[in-house]
Motif scaffolding. Sequence first.
Motif, PDB file in Angstrom:
ATOM      1  N   HIS A 196       3.833   5.851  -5.166  1.00 30.01           N
ATOM      2  CA  HIS A 196       4.239   5.949  -6.890  1.00 30.01           C
ATOM      3  C   HIS A 196       2.907   6.769  -7.578  1.00 30.01           C
ATOM      4  CE1 HIS A 196       7.451   3.024  -6.227  1.00 30.01           C
ATOM      5  NE2 HIS A 196       7.664   3.541  -7.316  1.00 30.01           N
ATOM      6  N   GLY A 197       2.040   7.146  -6.595  1.00 32.88           N
ATOM      7  CA  GLY A 197       1.080   8.015  -7.195  1.00 32.88           C
ATOM      8  C   GLY A 197      -0.030   7.187  -8.054  1.00 32.88           C
ATOM      9  N   LEU A 198      -0.198   5.899  -7.603  1.00 29.47           N
ATOM     10  CA  LEU A 198      -1.230   5.146  -8.097  1.00 29.47           C
ATOM     11  C   LEU A 198      -2.243   5.007  -7.284  1.00 29.47           C
ATOM     12  CD1 LEU A 198       1.183   2.173  -9.229  1.00 29.47           C
ATOM     13  CD2 LEU A 198       0.112   3.597 -10.903  1.00 29.47           C
ATOM     14  N   THR A 199      -3.359   4.573  -8.023  1.00 22.85           N
ATOM     15  CA  THR A 199      -4.633   4.176  -7.308  1.00 22.85           C
ATOM     16  C   THR A 199      -4.508   2.728  -7.165  1.00 22.85           C
ATOM     17  OG1 THR A 199      -5.938   3.721  -9.084  1.00 22.85           O
ATOM     18  CG2 THR A 199      -6.018   6.048  -8.489  1.00 22.85           C
ATOM     19  N   GLU A 257       0.667  -1.027  -0.127  1.00 22.09           N
ATOM     20  CA  GLU A 257       0.154   0.048  -0.039  1.00 22.09           C
ATOM     21  C   GLU A 257       0.759   1.496   0.045  1.00 22.09           C
ATOM     22  OE1 GLU A 257      -2.528   0.806   3.412  1.00 22.09           O
ATOM     23  OE2 GLU A 257      -3.998   0.876   1.966  1.00 22.09           O
ATOM     24  N   PHE A 258       1.954   1.307   0.875  1.00 21.57           N
ATOM     25  CA  PHE A 258       2.955   2.271   0.797  1.00 21.57           C
ATOM     26  C   PHE A 258       3.547   2.526  -0.713  1.00 21.57           C
ATOM     27  CE2 PHE A 258       7.611   3.623   0.691  1.00 21.57           C
ATOM     28  CZ  PHE A 258       7.240   4.954   1.361  1.00 21.57           C
ATOM     29  N   LEU A 259       3.871   1.688  -1.173  1.00 15.73           N
ATOM     30  CA  LEU A 259       4.571   1.602  -2.663  1.00 15.73           C
ATOM     31  C   LEU A 259       3.351   2.074  -3.528  1.00 15.73           C
ATOM     32  CD1 LEU A 259       6.474  -1.711  -2.793  1.00 15.73           C
ATOM     33  CD2 LEU A 259       7.420   0.650  -2.586  1.00 15.73           C
ATOM     34  N   ILE A 260       2.012   1.591  -3.544  1.00 12.30           N
ATOM     35  CA  ILE A 260       1.155   2.443  -4.353  1.00 12.30           C
ATOM     36  C   ILE A 260       0.847   3.629  -4.131  1.00 12.30           C
ATOM     37  CG2 ILE A 260      -1.532   2.156  -5.007  1.00 12.30           C
ATOM     38  CD1 ILE A 260      -1.213  -0.964  -4.026  1.00 12.30           C
ATOM     39  N   PHE A 287      -3.333  -0.168  -9.840  1.00 20.14           N
ATOM     40  CA  PHE A 287      -2.101  -1.155  -9.478  1.00 20.14           C
ATOM     41  C   PHE A 287      -2.552  -2.407  -9.695  1.00 20.14           C
ATOM     42  CE2 PHE A 287      -1.081  -4.023  -5.913  1.00 20.14           C
ATOM     43  CZ  PHE A 287       0.253  -4.338  -6.313  1.00 20.14           C
ATOM     44  N   CYS A 288      -3.912  -2.824  -9.507  1.00 20.28           N
ATOM     45  CA  CYS A 288      -4.505  -4.039  -9.455  1.00 20.28           C
ATOM     46  C   CYS A 288      -4.683  -4.689 -11.102  1.00 20.28           C
ATOM     47  CB  CYS A 288      -5.800  -4.291  -8.951  1.00 20.28           C
ATOM     48  SG  CYS A 288      -5.716  -4.157  -7.333  1.00 20.28           S
ATOM     49  N   GLU A 289      -4.975  -3.253 -11.795  1.00 21.29           N
ATOM     50  CA  GLU A 289      -5.048  -3.711 -13.245  1.00 21.29           C
ATOM     51  C   GLU A 289      -3.828  -4.013 -14.120  1.00 21.29           C
ATOM     52  OE1 GLU A 289      -7.005  -0.140 -14.680  1.00 21.29           O
ATOM     53  OE2 GLU A 289      -9.008  -1.045 -14.148  1.00 21.29           O
TER      54      GLU A 289
END
Length: 120
Positions: A14-17, A8-11, A21-23
Amino acid sequence: MSIYNRIEFLIKSHGLTKKAFCEELKISTGNLGDWRRGKSTPSTNKLIEIAAFFDVSLDWLLTGRERIAQPAGRVNELPADYVFQEGEGLNTELEPEEKEFIQEYIAFVKYRKQRDSGGN
């Protein structure tokens, strides 16, 4: 901090939702939710993909710590041009978990090398 917390921290960093990330990594949002709730954990292959995607070590992803390099020992006994062959050294002197870690790390390195070379 759990594996999920580090993911979750990495997500976030990196400015991702979470959805993006899952996609990107072909993870169902349900699986991500199960990881968050502690109902399951990512597979070894998925951990390798996540570590490569975010360019972090498996050690950090699993434990939150980087493995510290040990002073040179028997490794210095090998010739400078020595190349480790897949499966080499996986003998009975190693514990099953150690063998599995080495095999997973080899897969991780191959995955990262393939990814960085554009899949060629």
